[in-house]
Design a protein around this motif. Structure first.
Motif, PDB file in Angstrom:
ATOM      1  N   ASP A  84       0.954  -1.198   0.140  1.00 30.14           N
ATOM      2  CA  ASP A  84       0.128   0.061  -0.151  1.00 30.14           C
ATOM      3  C   ASP A  84       1.045   1.249   0.005  1.00 30.14           C
ATOM      4  O   ASP A  84       2.064   1.393   0.437  1.00 30.14           O
ATOM      5  CB  ASP A  84      -0.930  -0.026   1.126  1.00 30.14           C
ATOM      6  CG  ASP A  84      -1.852  -1.043   1.228  1.00 30.14           C
ATOM      7  OD1 ASP A  84      -1.980  -1.965   0.128  1.00 30.14           O
ATOM      8  OD2 ASP A  84      -2.679  -0.992   2.142  1.00 30.14           O
ATOM      9  N   ASP A  85       0.108   2.357  -0.421  1.00 31.42           N
ATOM     10  CA  ASP A  85       0.840   3.704  -0.276  1.00 31.42           C
ATOM     11  C   ASP A  85       1.656   4.257  -1.234  1.00 31.42           C
ATOM     12  O   ASP A  85       1.948   5.306  -1.172  1.00 31.42           O
ATOM     13  CB  ASP A  85       1.430   3.953   1.044  1.00 31.42           C
ATOM     14  CG  ASP A  85       0.199   3.821   2.418  1.00 31.42           C
ATOM     15  OD1 ASP A  85      -0.992   3.429   1.856  1.00 31.42           O
ATOM     16  OD2 ASP A  85       0.787   3.871   3.332  1.00 31.42           O
ATOM     17  N   VAL A  97      -1.840   5.239  -4.333  1.00 28.22           N
ATOM     18  CA  VAL A  97      -2.492   6.496  -3.892  1.00 28.22           C
ATOM     19  C   VAL A  97      -2.437   7.477  -5.219  1.00 28.22           C
ATOM     20  O   VAL A  97      -1.219   7.800  -5.775  1.00 28.22           O
ATOM     21  CB  VAL A  97      -1.489   7.389  -2.736  1.00 28.22           C
ATOM     22  CG1 VAL A  97      -2.188   8.622  -2.485  1.00 28.22           C
ATOM     23  CG2 VAL A  97      -1.595   6.226  -1.585  1.00 28.22           C
ATOM     24  N   HIS A 144      -6.083   2.895  -4.000  1.00 25.22           N
ATOM     25  CA  HIS A 144      -5.936   3.186  -2.524  1.00 25.22           C
ATOM     26  C   HIS A 144      -6.513   4.656  -2.198  1.00 25.22           C
ATOM     27  O   HIS A 144      -5.565   5.245  -1.347  1.00 25.22           O
ATOM     28  CB  HIS A 144      -4.452   2.773  -2.182  1.00 25.22           C
ATOM     29  CG  HIS A 144      -4.354   2.575  -0.713  1.00 25.22           C
ATOM     30  ND1 HIS A 144      -5.137   1.909  -0.074  1.00 25.22           N
ATOM     31  CD2 HIS A 144      -3.306   2.890   0.096  1.00 25.22           C
ATOM     32  CE1 HIS A 144      -4.785   1.796   1.369  1.00 25.22           C
ATOM     33  NE2 HIS A 144      -3.825   2.389   1.232  1.00 25.22           N
ATOM     34  N   THR A 145      -7.295   5.209  -3.103  1.00 21.74           N
ATOM     35  CA  THR A 145      -7.878   6.429  -2.812  1.00 21.74           C
ATOM     36  C   THR A 145      -6.765   7.563  -3.281  1.00 21.74           C
ATOM     37  O   THR A 145      -5.763   6.978  -3.716  1.00 21.74           O
ATOM     38  CB  THR A 145      -8.265   7.148  -1.379  1.00 21.74           C
ATOM     39  OG1 THR A 145      -7.054   7.236  -0.659  1.00 21.74           O
ATOM     40  CG2 THR A 145      -8.964   5.981  -0.519  1.00 21.74           C
ATOM     41  N   HIS A 187      -5.091   9.307   0.394  1.00 23.53           N
ATOM     42  CA  HIS A 187      -5.207   8.464   1.423  1.00 23.53           C
ATOM     43  C   HIS A 187      -6.135   8.773   2.630  1.00 23.53           C
ATOM     44  O   HIS A 187      -5.682   8.864   3.700  1.00 23.53           O
ATOM     45  CB  HIS A 187      -3.663   8.383   2.216  1.00 23.53           C
ATOM     46  CG  HIS A 187      -3.190   7.143   2.880  1.00 23.53           C
ATOM     47  ND1 HIS A 187      -3.425   7.179   4.192  1.00 23.53           N
ATOM     48  CD2 HIS A 187      -2.891   5.869   2.589  1.00 23.53           C
ATOM     49  CE1 HIS A 187      -3.022   5.985   4.650  1.00 23.53           C
ATOM     50  NE2 HIS A 187      -2.656   5.204   3.671  1.00 23.53           N
ATOM     51  N   MET A 221      -8.996   8.321   5.113  1.00 26.40           N
ATOM     52  CA  MET A 221      -9.797   7.655   6.380  1.00 26.40           C
ATOM     53  C   MET A 221     -11.284   7.928   6.023  1.00 26.40           C
ATOM     54  O   MET A 221     -11.433   8.747   6.364  1.00 26.40           O
ATOM     55  CB  MET A 221      -9.018   7.953   7.543  1.00 26.40           C
ATOM     56  CG  MET A 221      -7.594   7.786   7.590  1.00 26.40           C
ATOM     57  SD  MET A 221      -7.080   6.030   7.421  1.00 26.40           S
ATOM     58  CE  MET A 221      -5.329   6.073   7.758  1.00 26.40           C
ATOM     59  N   PRO A 227      -7.680   2.878   2.980  1.00 26.44           N
ATOM     60  CA  PRO A 227      -6.628   3.220   3.880  1.00 26.44           C
ATOM     61  C   PRO A 227      -7.222   3.018   5.400  1.00 26.44           C
ATOM     62  O   PRO A 227      -8.321   3.732   5.849  1.00 26.44           O
ATOM     63  CB  PRO A 227      -6.326   4.886   3.492  1.00 26.44           C
ATOM     64  CG  PRO A 227      -6.666   4.955   2.275  1.00 26.44           C
ATOM     65  CD  PRO A 227      -8.004   4.094   1.979  1.00 26.44           C
ATOM     66  N   GLY A 228      -6.332   2.438   6.005  1.00 23.00           N
ATOM     67  CA  GLY A 228      -6.661   2.148   7.431  1.00 23.00           C
ATOM     68  C   GLY A 228      -7.500   0.996   7.686  1.00 23.00           C
ATOM     69  O   GLY A 228      -7.942   0.853   8.880  1.00 23.00           O
ATOM     70  N   TRP A 232       4.239  -0.003   8.929  1.00 24.60           N
ATOM     71  CA  TRP A 232       4.477   1.226   8.801  1.00 24.60           C
ATOM     72  C   TRP A 232       4.655   1.797   9.979  1.00 24.60           C
ATOM     73  O   TRP A 232       5.258   3.127  10.072  1.00 24.60           O
ATOM     74  CB  TRP A 232       3.196   1.884   8.326  1.00 24.60           C
ATOM     75  CG  TRP A 232       1.959   1.355   9.197  1.00 24.60           C
ATOM     76  CD1 TRP A 232       1.323   0.216   9.188  1.00 24.60           C
ATOM     77  CD2 TRP A 232       1.209   1.966  10.356  1.00 24.60           C
ATOM     78  NE1 TRP A 232       0.387  -0.144  10.264  1.00 24.60           N
ATOM     79  CE2 TRP A 232       0.365   1.027  10.903  1.00 24.60           C
ATOM     80  CE3 TRP A 232       1.646   3.163  11.259  1.00 24.60           C
ATOM     81  CZ2 TRP A 232      -0.198   1.504  12.317  1.00 24.60           C
ATOM     82  CZ3 TRP A 232       1.209   3.605  12.081  1.00 24.60           C
ATOM     83  CH2 TRP A 232      -0.104   2.527  12.841  1.00 24.60           C
ATOM     84  N   HIS A 238       3.746  -2.294   2.875  1.00 26.80           N
ATOM     85  CA  HIS A 238       3.813  -0.967   2.358  1.00 26.80           C
ATOM     86  C   HIS A 238       4.952  -0.519   1.526  1.00 26.80           C
ATOM     87  O   HIS A 238       6.072  -1.128   2.115  1.00 26.80           O
ATOM     88  CB  HIS A 238       3.374   0.063   3.358  1.00 26.80           C
ATOM     89  CG  HIS A 238       2.382   0.022   4.158  1.00 26.80           C
ATOM     90  ND1 HIS A 238       2.139  -1.014   5.446  1.00 26.80           N
ATOM     91  CD2 HIS A 238       1.365   0.629   4.098  1.00 26.80           C
ATOM     92  CE1 HIS A 238       1.001  -0.703   5.808  1.00 26.80           C
ATOM     93  NE2 HIS A 238       0.348   0.282   5.018  1.00 26.80           N
TER      94      HIS A 238
END
Length: 253
Positions: free
Chosen positions: A58-59, A85, A109-110, A113, A115, A150-151, A181, A206
């Motif tokens: 991710d990210d 992202v 993943h948006t 990022h 939430m 995310p999250g 992370w 990540h």
């Protein structure tokens, strides 16, 4: 009958105007894992007899970390799924294209990022998904597929917004959250994955952790160890395809 319906409607409108938060909560309901799994709305893992594991990152993309991860994956003939992202895509289009060209899978993943807690509107969720979807289409002609919030925040709105844009929500195996992370240490990350490895796992890592190369160093331990144990590293889609083939073969017996 009509009078009764009319009164109910007026009461509902009155309640909505005076209690907007409560109406929002009822629409934004969160159910347990079993509810979403049975409906096929969210994926956590794919139980399968074959020794297959899906590594996910991710990210990213990150200009330094992601290429090093790709080098390691290539060394062990491993495939993975990268949840990118959106606001990182324009400056790292070459990395996105490399991921695709080397047989990896790209997820959404948006854009920023964001939430998605219970107070986030469906409009905001949809916008975050849509902006990244547009960037991926423009950069690499990628459309639809997997969406990871995310999250790990999920609810009915997240599921609905993702579906409307051609995505399915995917999480990760609860026993395979490396928490890299937090920078817990290379050994701890590696042991988390190796000691808990099960067929059909979806592992959370990540490819962008500020001032840390622990994920890279942990992969140098994870990949050869699990490969020696007979595990194959595949994308989420490949994992599901293998599960489908397995079920077909069982039906033919």
């Amino acid at each position: 009958m009509l009078k009764h319906l009319g009164k109910c409607l007026l009461l509902f409108i009155s309640f909505t105007l005076s209690n907007p938060g409560e109406v929002l909560e009822s629409y934004n309901e969160v159910h347990d894992r079993k509810y979403y799994e049975q409906r096929g709305d969210i994926l956590w893992e794919v139980p399968i007899h074959k020794k297959m594991i899906a590594l996910t990152f991710d990210d990213g993309p990150h200009p330094k970390i992601t290429p090093q991860i790709l080098d390691l994956l290539n060394q062990y003939e491993a495939k993975a799924t990268f949840f990118v992202v959106g606001n990182r895509i324009d400056k790292n289009t070459d990395i996105i294209l490399r991921e695709i060209n080397e047989g990896h899978e790209i997820g959404n993943h948006t854009f920023s990022h964001a939430m998605f807690n219970r107070n986030v509107s469906k409009q905001k969720i949809s916008s975050e998904i849509e902006m990244t979807a547009r960037k991926l289409q423009e950069a690499a002609h990628v459309s639809g597929g997997w969406f990871r919030p995310p999250g790990g925040y999920y609810n009915d709105r997240v599921v609905a917004a993702a579906k409307e844009q051609g995505y399915k929500v995917v999480m990760w195996s609860w026993h395979q959250d490396t928490e890299d992370w937090k920078r817990p240490g290379v050994k701890k990350i590696a042991q988390k994955v190796i000691n808990n490895a099960r067929n059909g796992d979806i592992v959370l890592m990540h490819d962008f952790v500020h001032n840390s190369n622990q994920t890279i160093e942990a992969l140098k331990i994870i990949l050869p160890e699990l490969a020696a144990q007979g595990y194959q590293f595949v994308t989420i889609s490949q994992l599901l395809e293998a599960k489908h083939i397995e079920e077909m073969m069982n039906e033919m017996k």
